[in-house]
Design a protein around this motif. Structure first.
Motif, PDB file in Angstrom:
ATOM      1  N   GLU A  52     -12.346   3.911   1.006  1.00  0.00           N
ATOM      2  CA  GLU A  52     -11.534   5.117   1.092  1.00  0.00           C
ATOM      3  C   GLU A  52     -10.501   4.971   2.200  1.00  0.00           C
ATOM      4  O   GLU A  52     -10.815   4.489   3.282  1.00  0.00           O
ATOM      5  N   GLN A  53      -9.282   5.394   1.899  1.00  0.00           N
ATOM      6  CA  GLN A  53      -8.198   5.341   2.869  1.00  0.00           C
ATOM      7  C   GLN A  53      -7.590   6.736   2.991  1.00  0.00           C
ATOM      8  O   GLN A  53      -7.352   7.396   1.981  1.00  0.00           O
ATOM      9  N   LEU A  80       4.776   2.237  -3.652  1.00  0.00           N
ATOM     10  CA  LEU A  80       5.311   1.326  -2.641  1.00  0.00           C
ATOM     11  C   LEU A  80       5.471  -0.018  -3.327  1.00  0.00           C
ATOM     12  O   LEU A  80       4.470  -0.609  -3.754  1.00  0.00           O
ATOM     13  N   GLU A  81       6.724  -0.454  -3.460  1.00  0.00           N
ATOM     14  CA  GLU A  81       7.013  -1.671  -4.241  1.00  0.00           C
ATOM     15  C   GLU A  81       6.381  -1.498  -5.623  1.00  0.00           C
ATOM     16  O   GLU A  81       6.675  -0.550  -6.306  1.00  0.00           O
ATOM     17  N   ASP A  82       5.466  -2.388  -6.022  1.00  0.00           N
ATOM     18  CA  ASP A  82       4.809  -2.295  -7.327  1.00  0.00           C
ATOM     19  C   ASP A  82       3.431  -1.640  -7.253  1.00  0.00           C
ATOM     20  O   ASP A  82       2.710  -1.593  -8.241  1.00  0.00           O
ATOM     21  N   LEU A  83       3.070  -1.149  -6.075  1.00  0.00           N
ATOM     22  CA  LEU A  83       1.741  -0.581  -5.856  1.00  0.00           C
ATOM     23  C   LEU A  83       1.791   0.942  -5.932  1.00  0.00           C
ATOM     24  O   LEU A  83       2.577   1.579  -5.238  1.00  0.00           O
ATOM     25  N   ARG A 116      -6.764  -2.643  -5.178  1.00  0.00           N
ATOM     26  CA  ARG A 116      -5.390  -3.030  -4.840  1.00  0.00           C
ATOM     27  C   ARG A 116      -5.239  -3.401  -3.368  1.00  0.00           C
ATOM     28  O   ARG A 116      -4.140  -3.453  -2.847  1.00  0.00           O
ATOM     29  N   MET A 117      -6.353  -3.621  -2.687  1.00  0.00           N
ATOM     30  CA  MET A 117      -6.307  -3.901  -1.251  1.00  0.00           C
ATOM     31  C   MET A 117      -5.557  -5.197  -0.943  1.00  0.00           C
ATOM     32  O   MET A 117      -4.762  -5.255  -0.018  1.00  0.00           O
ATOM     33  N   LYS A 118      -5.770  -6.236  -1.738  1.00  0.00           N
ATOM     34  CA  LYS A 118      -5.111  -7.519  -1.492  1.00  0.00           C
ATOM     35  C   LYS A 118      -3.584  -7.388  -1.603  1.00  0.00           C
ATOM     36  O   LYS A 118      -2.864  -7.824  -0.703  1.00  0.00           O
ATOM     37  N   PRO A 119      -3.047  -6.760  -2.684  1.00  0.00           N
ATOM     38  CA  PRO A 119      -1.598  -6.580  -2.740  1.00  0.00           C
ATOM     39  C   PRO A 119      -1.064  -5.680  -1.621  1.00  0.00           C
ATOM     40  O   PRO A 119       0.030  -5.902  -1.115  1.00  0.00           O
ATOM     41  N   LEU A 120      -1.854  -4.670  -1.200  1.00  0.00           N
ATOM     42  CA  LEU A 120      -1.414  -3.789  -0.116  1.00  0.00           C
ATOM     43  C   LEU A 120      -1.321  -4.555   1.191  1.00  0.00           C
ATOM     44  O   LEU A 120      -0.325  -4.431   1.919  1.00  0.00           O
ATOM     45  N   LEU A 123       1.683  -6.714   1.092  1.00  0.00           N
ATOM     46  CA  LEU A 123       2.881  -5.886   1.254  1.00  0.00           C
ATOM     47  C   LEU A 123       3.106  -5.530   2.719  1.00  0.00           C
ATOM     48  O   LEU A 123       4.231  -5.604   3.228  1.00  0.00           O
ATOM     49  N   LEU A 124       2.047  -5.186   3.416  1.00  0.00           N
ATOM     50  CA  LEU A 124       2.164  -4.787   4.820  1.00  0.00           C
ATOM     51  C   LEU A 124       2.494  -5.960   5.734  1.00  0.00           C
ATOM     52  O   LEU A 124       3.013  -5.762   6.830  1.00  0.00           O
ATOM     53  N   LYS A 125       2.203  -7.186   5.296  1.00  0.00           N
ATOM     54  CA  LYS A 125       2.507  -8.358   6.109  1.00  0.00           C
ATOM     55  C   LYS A 125       3.998  -8.662   6.142  1.00  0.00           C
ATOM     56  O   LYS A 125       4.458  -9.410   6.992  1.00  0.00           O
TER      57      LYS A 125
END
Length: 167
Positions: A52-53, A80-83, A116-120, A123-125
């Protein structure tokens, strides 16, 4: 008896005239009405757990019309982008946006981005490049006779705006 029927006719004629003039003025107002502009100004990360976020989304709504805009809530999506960050967000906040003005407000959001944690994280990197976003949905307006006004806006968040956190 005749007097009572006459009063009923006068009342029904008055009511039909009122409804017809209201419908005519509404269609005239619709031609001059411009939809509000909804911008995402910051994504504040409150808590980021595995399942949970919690975020606080900061919005700015701008009214491009010459009359004030009573807002009685909104339904929205945020990408956000594709997410897809929020797919069925809703706020019941009420406020009034002045004519040719804007109003800022915050909406708390709880999501489950586990899949979707890996794409997030990826993205944040991308710290040096802005993150594209899209916010869309409907603003619920009006007082007595409300209506839903669609909106859609594309923009960019800088890394600082995205990673702002609330301790």
């Amino acid at each position: 008896m005749y007097l009572r029927a006459s009063k009923a006719r006068v009342f029904s004629l008055w009511l039909m005239t009122l409804l017809a003039s209201t419908a005519a003025s509404t269609s005239w107002a619709d031609e001059a009405f411009l939809p509000p502009v909804m911008e995402l100004t910051q994504v504040e990360i409150s808590k980021a757990g595995l399942l949970e976020q919690d975020f606080v989304l900061h919005f700015r709504i701008s009214n491009p019309n010459e009359s004030k805009l009573p807002v009685r809530g909104l339904a929205y999506k945020v990408r956000l982008e594709d997410l897809e960050l929020v797919s069925d967000g809703e706020s019941r906040q009420s406020f009034t946006v002045p004519a040719y003005g804007h109003q800022e407000f915050e909406v708390p959001v709880t999501t489950n981005l586990w899949r979707r944690m890996k794409p997030l994280v990826k993205l944040l990197k991308k710290a040096e490049t802005p993150i594209a976003y899209q916010v869309s949905g409907e603003v619920k307006t009006g007082r007595l006779f409300g209506r839903k006004v669609p909106f859609s806006h594309n923009g960019e968040l800088t890394h600082g705006e995205m990673l702002a956190s609330n301790p």
